[in-house]
Design an enzyme around this catalytic site. Structure first.
Site, PDB file in Angstrom:
ATOM      1  N   SER A   1      17.763   3.871  41.607  1.00  0.00           N
ATOM      2  CA  SER A   1      18.477   4.918  42.330  1.00  0.00           C
ATOM      3  C   SER A   1      17.522   5.799  43.140  1.00  0.00           C
ATOM      4  CB  SER A   1      19.310   5.736  41.337  1.00  0.00           C
ATOM      5  OG  SER A   1      20.180   6.611  41.987  1.00  0.00           O
TER       6      SER A   1
ATOM      7  N   ASP B   1      21.133   7.891  48.724  1.00  0.00           N
ATOM      8  CA  ASP B   1      19.977   7.681  47.859  1.00  0.00           C
ATOM      9  C   ASP B   1      19.614   6.201  47.849  1.00  0.00           C
ATOM     10  OD1 ASP B   1      22.107   6.755  46.340  1.00  0.00           O
ATOM     11  OD2 ASP B   1      21.292   7.479  44.448  1.00  0.00           O
TER      12      ASP B   1
ATOM     13  N   ASP C   1      20.076   3.602  45.990  1.00  0.00           N
ATOM     14  CA  ASP C   1      21.048   2.532  45.720  1.00  0.00           C
ATOM     15  C   ASP C   1      22.433   2.836  46.277  1.00  0.00           C
ATOM     16  OD1 ASP C   1      21.704   4.524  43.855  1.00  0.00           O
ATOM     17  OD2 ASP C   1      22.346   3.083  42.343  1.00  0.00           O
TER      18      ASP C   1
ATOM     19  N   ASP D   1      24.701   5.207  45.746  1.00  0.00           N
ATOM     20  CA  ASP D   1      25.842   5.690  44.965  1.00  0.00           C
ATOM     21  C   ASP D   1      26.003   7.206  45.044  1.00  0.00           C
ATOM     22  OD1 ASP D   1      23.787   6.548  43.306  1.00  0.00           O
ATOM     23  OD2 ASP D   1      24.585   5.617  41.484  1.00  0.00           O
TER      24      ASP D   1
END
Length: 448
Positions: free
Chosen positions: A101, A241, A243, A245
């Site tokens: 992340s 960010d 990833d 999400d």
């Protein structure tokens, strides 16, 4: 949380803590627990972000999955919510995302999704951990034609984007939007999606080299995006960010619009359109006091959970709510996806700006934020903060001085060796003074 699983899967320094050997075992044991429920040849979809360690860990993880007889579809670089969506859409028995992340490049992580697209339950994580700690691997070892196959489905990302487009009315023509892909999973998906919706876009953070993910860009570093918005006279900016999400926005004046403000804007719009279930928004204890007061002024209710989007999702599922999230930018729109989704949130926020005819600063300004300060402190044992008498004493001292006009939250991080100290107060000066007072005590008695 267990021995291996934190609040968001298994994380660690890649090739040191999160080794290829562990990735193989996670593929083998995790795949078996999730995918082999009476299915002879289960399908598992696997995605990753742009980290240099991603291919190494993916290769090991896929080998573990194949060793159980699973069929593996590699999605390539894609967002975490993209994996969650495609797990459901393709009727896979499980999905796996390889990402840490917003963490720095040396870290990586492995998170699993069940066939329903939701992250694992505590019971499922415990079952996988028991297999990891067993003295002997007694799982079946298929041979010959019973082994699994692997295939590439890199078109999955655009299948996911096509779905996202279908969740809003009309297009985004007439808007100029600055995008920050964090050199991560959204680096190509975000410009394609917003461009396909007829928005005029300018970008930063969309040139990954394997080592620059989250490096001074993305949702945890929106300062460069704010400069880009002002320099290009954009209507607003959207920062994702690593990833994809989470989402943090920047208004046309270069001011940060955080997850609380985004949730407030979405809640107001959804409620006015009769789409907000039970007039309820689910947030965490980290949400700003001004967020709750703003919702109250609209006669919208709120529910609080522990920090972590998994707890927000659990409460939303339990009570059938359809909007929730975190100040950090994890926004869950349950009518459309099963996890926080930065691209989904971004196009809905952009759609509201276009439909309302208001600027993002006007929309966000309807919620008044209390001054808030957050300090992260590296410690050797983050969980010890909950029993430390010195920390408890200074918290009580600060709360007594606040006299109800503010709040304090001191907690261990779910993903890093940190204690987080958060203070809200009536003024910036008070917030700064109180957070420093508590942080000094944490450092003195617990810091490295």
């Amino acid at each position: 949380m267990g021995k291996y699983f934190g609040t968001d899967g298994v994380r660690g320094v890649a090739n040191s803590e999160l080794t290829p050997e562990l990735a193989f075992k996670l593929g083998r044991f995790g795949g078996y627990v999730l995918a082999h429920n009476g299915t002879e040849k289960p399908t598992v979809v696997v995605g990753r972000d742009t980290r240099i360690s991603g291919v190494m860990l993916e290769s090991a993880l896929v080998a573990g999955l194949l060793s159980t007889g699973a069929e593996v579809m590699r999605l390539g670089v894609i967002t975490t919510p993209g994996v969650a969506y495609l797990t459901r859409e393709m009727n896979a028995q499980a999905g796996v995302m390889i990402s840490a992340s917003h963490n720095p490049v040396q870290d990586n992580g492995i998170k699993f999704f069940g066939a329903d697209g939701f992250k694992l339950s505590d019971a499922q994580e415990a079952e996988i951990e028991a297999l990891l700690d067993a003295e002997e691997d007694t799982l079946p070892r298929p041979v010959g034609v019973e082994l699994g196959h692997t295939s590439d489905y890199f078109e999955g990302g655009h299948r996911y984007l096509s779905y996202l487009k279908s969740t809003i009315e009309g297009d985004l023509e007439g808007l100029k939007i600055a995008l920050d892909g964090a050199h991560g999973s959204t680096y190509s998906l975000a410009p394609y999606l917003f461009g396909d919706l007829e928005a005029d876009t300018v970008t930063i953070g969309c040139n990954p080299d394997g080592n620059n993910i989250n490096d001074g860009v993305g949702s945890t570093h929106p300062e460069k995006l704010a400069e880009l918005v002002l320099d290009t006279d954009s209507d607003f900016g959207l920062a994702f960010d690593g990833d994809g999400d989470r989402l943090i926005a920047v208004d046309e004046q270069g001011q940060i619009v955080d997850g609380d403000q985004i949730m407030f804007i979405l809640a107001q719009d959804m409620d006015a359109r009769g789409e907000l279930k039970d007039h309820m928004v689910v947030s965490t204890v980290m949400s700003n006091l001004g967020f709750y007061k703003g919702l109250e002024s609209l006669n919208i209710k709120s529910d609080k959970t522990k920090v972590g989007d998994r707890y927000v999702v659990e409460e939303m599922r339990r009570s059938s709510y359809n909007l929730g999230g975190e100040q950090s930018g994890h926004i869950v729109m349950m009518d459309h996806n099963t996890t926080g989704d930065g691209l989904l949130t971004g196009i809905h926020l952009a759609s509201i700006v276009k439909r309302s005819g208001k600027t993002l600063s006007e929309l966000a300004g309807q919620m008044t934020k209390y001054p808030q300060r957050l300090v992260n402190i590296k410690v050797s044992d983050k969980h010890a903060v909950e029993q430390n008498e010195h920390v408890a004493a200074v918290i009580k001292e600060v709360e007594d001085e606040m006299n109800g006009e503010g709040r304090v939250l001191v907690r261990p991080s779910g993903t890093e060796p940190l204690v987080r100290v958060m203070v809200e107060a009536k003024t910036d000066e008070d917030a700064e003074r109180f957070v420093n007072k508590i942080s000094d005590v944490v450092r003195a008695h617990m810091g490295l």
